[in-house]
Design a protein around this motif. Structure first.
Motif, short mmCIF file in Angstrom:
data_model
loop_
_atom_site.label_atom_id
_atom_site.label_comp_id
_atom_site.label_asym_id
_atom_site.label_seq_id
_atom_site.Cartn_x
_atom_site.Cartn_y
_atom_site.Cartn_z
N GLY A 16 -4.48 -7.86 1.62
CA GLY A 16 -4.01 -8.35 2.90
C GLY A 16 -2.52 -8.27 3.15
O GLY A 16 -1.97 -9.11 3.85
N THR A 17 -1.85 -7.30 2.57
CA THR A 17 -0.43 -7.11 2.85
C THR A 17 -0.23 -6.88 4.34
O THR A 17 -1.04 -6.25 5.00
CB THR A 17 0.09 -5.91 2.04
N GLU A 18 0.90 -7.36 4.85
CA GLU A 18 1.26 -7.12 6.24
C GLU A 18 1.97 -5.78 6.35
O GLU A 18 2.72 -5.37 5.45
CB GLU A 18 2.18 -8.23 6.75
N TYR A 19 1.74 -5.09 7.47
CA TYR A 19 2.36 -3.78 7.71
C TYR A 19 3.17 -3.84 8.99
O TYR A 19 2.77 -4.49 9.97
CB TYR A 19 1.28 -2.69 7.81
N LEU A 24 0.99 2.64 9.46
CA LEU A 24 1.18 2.41 8.04
C LEU A 24 -0.05 1.74 7.42
O LEU A 24 -0.43 2.06 6.29
CB LEU A 24 2.42 1.56 7.80
N LYS A 25 -0.66 0.85 8.15
CA LYS A 25 -1.88 0.21 7.66
C LYS A 25 -2.99 1.23 7.46
O LYS A 25 -3.72 1.20 6.46
CB LYS A 25 -2.33 -0.87 8.65
N ARG A 26 -3.11 2.19 8.40
CA ARG A 26 -4.14 3.23 8.27
C ARG A 26 -3.85 4.15 7.08
O ARG A 26 -4.76 4.54 6.35
CB ARG A 26 -4.22 4.05 9.57
N GLU A 32 -5.97 4.25 -0.44
CA GLU A 32 -6.90 3.44 -1.22
C GLU A 32 -8.21 4.19 -1.49
O GLU A 32 -8.81 4.06 -2.55
CB GLU A 32 -7.18 2.13 -0.48
N LYS A 33 -8.62 5.00 -0.51
CA LYS A 33 -9.87 5.75 -0.66
C LYS A 33 -9.70 7.01 -1.48
O LYS A 33 -10.54 7.38 -2.30
CB LYS A 33 -10.42 6.13 0.73
N GLU A 49 6.82 -7.20 4.76
CA GLU A 49 5.96 -6.24 5.46
C GLU A 49 6.23 -4.85 4.90
O GLU A 49 7.39 -4.50 4.64
CB GLU A 49 6.26 -6.23 6.96
N VAL A 50 5.20 -4.06 4.71
CA VAL A 50 5.40 -2.66 4.33
C VAL A 50 5.92 -1.92 5.55
O VAL A 50 5.25 -1.83 6.58
CB VAL A 50 4.08 -2.02 3.84
#
Length: 341
Positions: A16-19, A24-26, A32-33, A49-50
């Motif tokens: 659950g890191t904030e972006y 950037l979240k995508r 990760e995949k 936040e990243v």
């Protein structure tokens, strides 16, 4: 903060890191995949936040000595292309106005921060980035100076980010604008400052004595809207006109707002008085960013009481991140000139 081991980014995404942006979240989700086997550079801001994910292409030294929005864009975009190989998203990314004149996005996987790098630009319009090794160019990319492209955000998200950053902003020290400035579009939209000259003081003073008197109202208004070190206790009631026809309203110290646009947004301000209506002056304040190809536009109303009392409220309506890369160069003629007094 830099994370060089890919699996750590995957773990960060899961917990659950904030972006800073949706893009950037995508990207973190893709990493990760896929678990790519090349070095990835990530950076977090002071709010944890990243704020960046990309290939490791640039050293901290070049980033500090020659700041540019291009570093994050190139690292992020080239990472995205390599993550998307063989997918529909690869085709979408390749349709963006980013052109490989030497090499391809696969070449970027061979490059690191030890390669020689140079950048050429047409002010407000285009960039050309080139990497070389041993005197030979190995990768060259031409792309628009389009802030939505550079940040990976659409205009609605850029508006959200602007408001969030302005609310968080802590003022930073910056050199004041020169007394004699430049103009944009037309000579009356300039950033000249007006200083009170002392006849008795033959030595230059370190502190500027800005004109701020109702008897020189137009010069005082220009100083108010351009000099964050003026020392006047004025606030800005800021209404931001949004892309979706909504409006956000903020109340911020005027000097803090001016400092934010210069320091955090990398802009040069230009001001013009449009007219005087009764006891109010109406003006136009433009903030132009040469290196990212955008302009902020603020229309302001200033009551003469602000000048007389040296405090009060300036009212403004703002449109943020107006793109300039598709505006003809002759319409943005930034030229130094001598002010006619």
């Amino acid at each position: 903060m830099t994370i060089l081991v890919t699996f750590l980014i995957g773990n960060v995404a899961m917990y659950g890191t904030e972006y800073a942006t949706q893009r950037l979240k995508r990207i973190a989700g893709q990493i990760e995949k896929i678990h790519p086997q090349y070095t990835i550079n990530t950076r977090t801001n002071e709010w944890d936040e990243v704020e960046h994910i990309g290939l490791q292409l640039f050293s901290d030294v070049i980033r500090k000595e020659h700041p540019s929005p291009c570093y994050d864009f190139l690292e992020r975009h080239l990472l995205e292309l390599n993550l998307a190989i063989g997918t529909e998203n690869e085709i979408i990314l390749l349709q963006k106005p980013v052109y490989f004149t030497i090499g391809s996005y696969r070449t970027a996987l061979q490059i690191d921060s030890t390669y020689d790098y140079r950048i050429d630009e047409i002010e407000f319009h285009k960039y050309r980035s080139t990497w070389s090794e041993g005197g030979n160019d190995v990768l060259q990319i031409v792309y628009d100076m389009d802030y939505q492209l550079l940040t990976g955000c659409n205009i609605a998200e850029l508006e959200d980010v602007f408001i969030k950053r302005l609310k968080r902003y802590v003022v930073e020290k910056i050199e004041p604008l020169p007394e004699k400035g430049t103009y944009i579009i037309a000579p009356n939209i300039n950033n000249n400052l007006y200083i009170e000259k002392s006849k008795n003081d033959k030595s230059p003073s370190e502190d500027r004595n800005y004109i701020f008197d109702i008897r020189q109202a137009t010069r005082s208004v220009a100083n108010l809207m351009l000099a964050e070190d003026l020392g006047v206790d004025a606030d800005l009631l800021l209404r931001i006109n949004r892309y979706d026809y909504k409006t956000d309203t903020l109340n911020v110290p005027l000097w803090s707002y001016l400092n934010f646009c210069r320091v955090a947004e990398g802009c040069t301000p230009y001001f013009a008085i449009k007219r005087q209506a009764g006891s109010c002056f109406e003006g136009l304040l433009l903030f132009a960013n040469r290196n990212a190809g955008f302009m902020h536009m603020l229309t302001v109303t200033i009551d003469k009481d602000v000048i007389e009392q040296k405090k009060g409220m300036v009212k403004g309506r703002m449109i943020v991140y107006i793109p300039l890369h598709n505006v003809k160069e002759e319409y943005l003629n930034l030229t130094e000139y001598d002010t006619i007094q």
